[in-house]
Design a protein around this motif. Sequence first.
Motif, short mmCIF file in Angstrom:
data_model
loop_
_atom_site.label_atom_id
_atom_site.label_comp_id
_atom_site.label_asym_id
_atom_site.label_seq_id
_atom_site.Cartn_x
_atom_site.Cartn_y
_atom_site.Cartn_z
N LEU A 53 0.85 -1.18 0.00
CA LEU A 53 0.00 0.00 0.00
C LEU A 53 0.89 1.24 0.00
O LEU A 53 2.11 1.15 0.21
CB LEU A 53 -0.91 -0.03 1.22
N PRO A 54 0.31 2.42 -0.22
CA PRO A 54 1.14 3.64 -0.26
C PRO A 54 2.02 3.84 0.96
O PRO A 54 3.11 4.41 0.86
CB PRO A 54 0.10 4.76 -0.38
N ASP A 55 1.58 3.34 2.12
CA ASP A 55 2.41 3.48 3.33
C ASP A 55 3.41 2.34 3.48
O ASP A 55 4.12 2.26 4.50
CB ASP A 55 1.53 3.58 4.57
N GLY A 56 3.49 1.45 2.48
CA GLY A 56 4.45 0.35 2.51
C GLY A 56 3.97 -0.89 3.22
O GLY A 56 4.73 -1.86 3.35
N SER A 57 2.72 -0.93 3.66
CA SER A 57 2.22 -2.05 4.46
C SER A 57 1.51 -3.10 3.61
O SER A 57 1.16 -2.86 2.44
CB SER A 57 1.25 -1.53 5.53
N PHE A 58 1.30 -4.26 4.21
CA PHE A 58 0.55 -5.35 3.60
C PHE A 58 -0.54 -5.76 4.59
O PHE A 58 -0.24 -6.17 5.71
CB PHE A 58 1.46 -6.55 3.31
N THR A 59 -1.78 -5.65 4.17
CA THR A 59 -2.89 -6.04 5.03
C THR A 59 -2.88 -7.55 5.22
O THR A 59 -2.82 -8.31 4.24
CB THR A 59 -4.23 -5.60 4.43
N ASP A 60 -2.93 -8.01 6.45
CA ASP A 60 -2.88 -9.44 6.75
C ASP A 60 -4.28 -10.03 6.65
O ASP A 60 -5.17 -9.71 7.43
CB ASP A 60 -2.34 -9.66 8.16
N VAL A 61 -4.48 -10.86 5.63
CA VAL A 61 -5.76 -11.55 5.45
C VAL A 61 -5.57 -13.06 5.58
O VAL A 61 -6.39 -13.85 5.14
CB VAL A 61 -6.41 -11.21 4.09
N GLY A 62 -4.44 -13.45 6.17
CA GLY A 62 -4.14 -14.86 6.34
C GLY A 62 -3.22 -15.42 5.29
O GLY A 62 -2.93 -16.62 5.28
N GLN A 63 -2.71 -14.55 4.39
CA GLN A 63 -1.87 -15.05 3.30
C GLN A 63 -0.53 -15.60 3.78
O GLN A 63 0.12 -16.37 3.06
CB GLN A 63 -1.65 -13.96 2.25
N PHE A 64 -0.13 -15.23 4.99
CA PHE A 64 1.15 -15.73 5.52
C PHE A 64 0.99 -16.95 6.42
O PHE A 64 1.97 -17.47 6.93
CB PHE A 64 1.87 -14.61 6.29
#
Length: 307
Positions: A53-64
Motif C-alpha cells: 500500500l502507499p504506506d508500505g504495508s501489507f494487510t494481513d488476510v491470512g496469506q502468511f
Amino acid sequence: MNVSHHPYRTYRTTVARREQLSPSFLRMTLTGPDLVHFGTAGLDQRIKLVLPLPDGSFTDVGQFDESVGMMEWYRRWRELPDEARNPIRTYTIRAVRPETREIDVDFVLHGTEGPASAWASAAGPGAPLVVIGPDARADETGGLEWNPGDAGSVLIAGDETAVPAICAIVESLPAHVTGSVYIEVPTEADALPLAAPEGVAVRWLARRSAAHGLRLSAAVHAWGETRVAETTTSAADAPTGTELADPNEDEVLWEVPEASVGSCYAWLAGEASTITALRRHLVRGLGIDRRSVAFMGYWRRGRAEAA
C-alpha cells in the motif's frame, strides 16, 4: 510424517538488486529465506505479486498462514475496502535460484499510473514485496501454459508483457525445433539478447509511434501468407476442432489446449484484443486446429487487471 504442501504459497521477499535491461525493461532480483522452496518449472510460469500500500504495508488476510487456504485469504482480500486492499498483479518468473534464495522478475516500465510499474520505478534494495508462487515441495504444479506436445514447428508471438515468458520458452527449446518468434516492444533499444535454436528465427518489432499490436499483427499475417504458400491446408478443409466462438469482451481471454495436435504449435500472449484477433486469424483464416493454439490475454487496453 508426510506433510502435504499446496501447489502455491506466499513468500515474503525484499529487493536484492535492480538492473535496467533496456529503456522499458527492469529486472528486479528478489530475495527471501523461504525462496529455497520456490518451484523451478521455468517456461511461462505465472506468479502473483502483492504490492505494498502507499504506506508500505501489507494487510494481513491470512496469506502468511500456511494453514489458511489460498481461496480463503483471497476471499478476505476481495472483501477489504479499497484503501486496505493491496494491489495484486500477475507476472511471469524470469529465473529461479533456490540455492541462493533468489528469483528474478522483469517489469515493463510504463510510467507511474499502474501500481506495479510505479512500485518498480521507485523500489530500491531492501524494499518489501510479497510473491505468490509455486512450492517445489508440492506434488502438483500449476501456472504453466506452454504445451507443444510433439510439434516440431512453433509460432510464438507477444508484446512486451510476454517478453519474460517468451525468453524463457525460447531458451528451453530443443535444438531440432524450428519456427518463428515475433515480439513487439516499444523501441529498438528494448530488444534483449536471446539465444534460440538455429532453426528458430526471432524478430523484435519496434512499435515506435504505431498503434499497439499493429506490427505484431502484420508480422503474424505475413507468417501466415508464407505458411499458405507452403501448404495445401486451408480454412475450407481444416481439421476438426477448429470451431471458434467470438469471446465476450468481459470474459477472461485465456485458452490453452490440454494436448497439442499436429506438427505446428502456436503460443500467443499480450494485449487481449490483439491476441484474440491473431488467434481468430490462425484458426479461421489459416485453418490451424484450435487445439494447437494457446492464447492468453495478459491485459486489456483501458482496463486494470482483475486479480
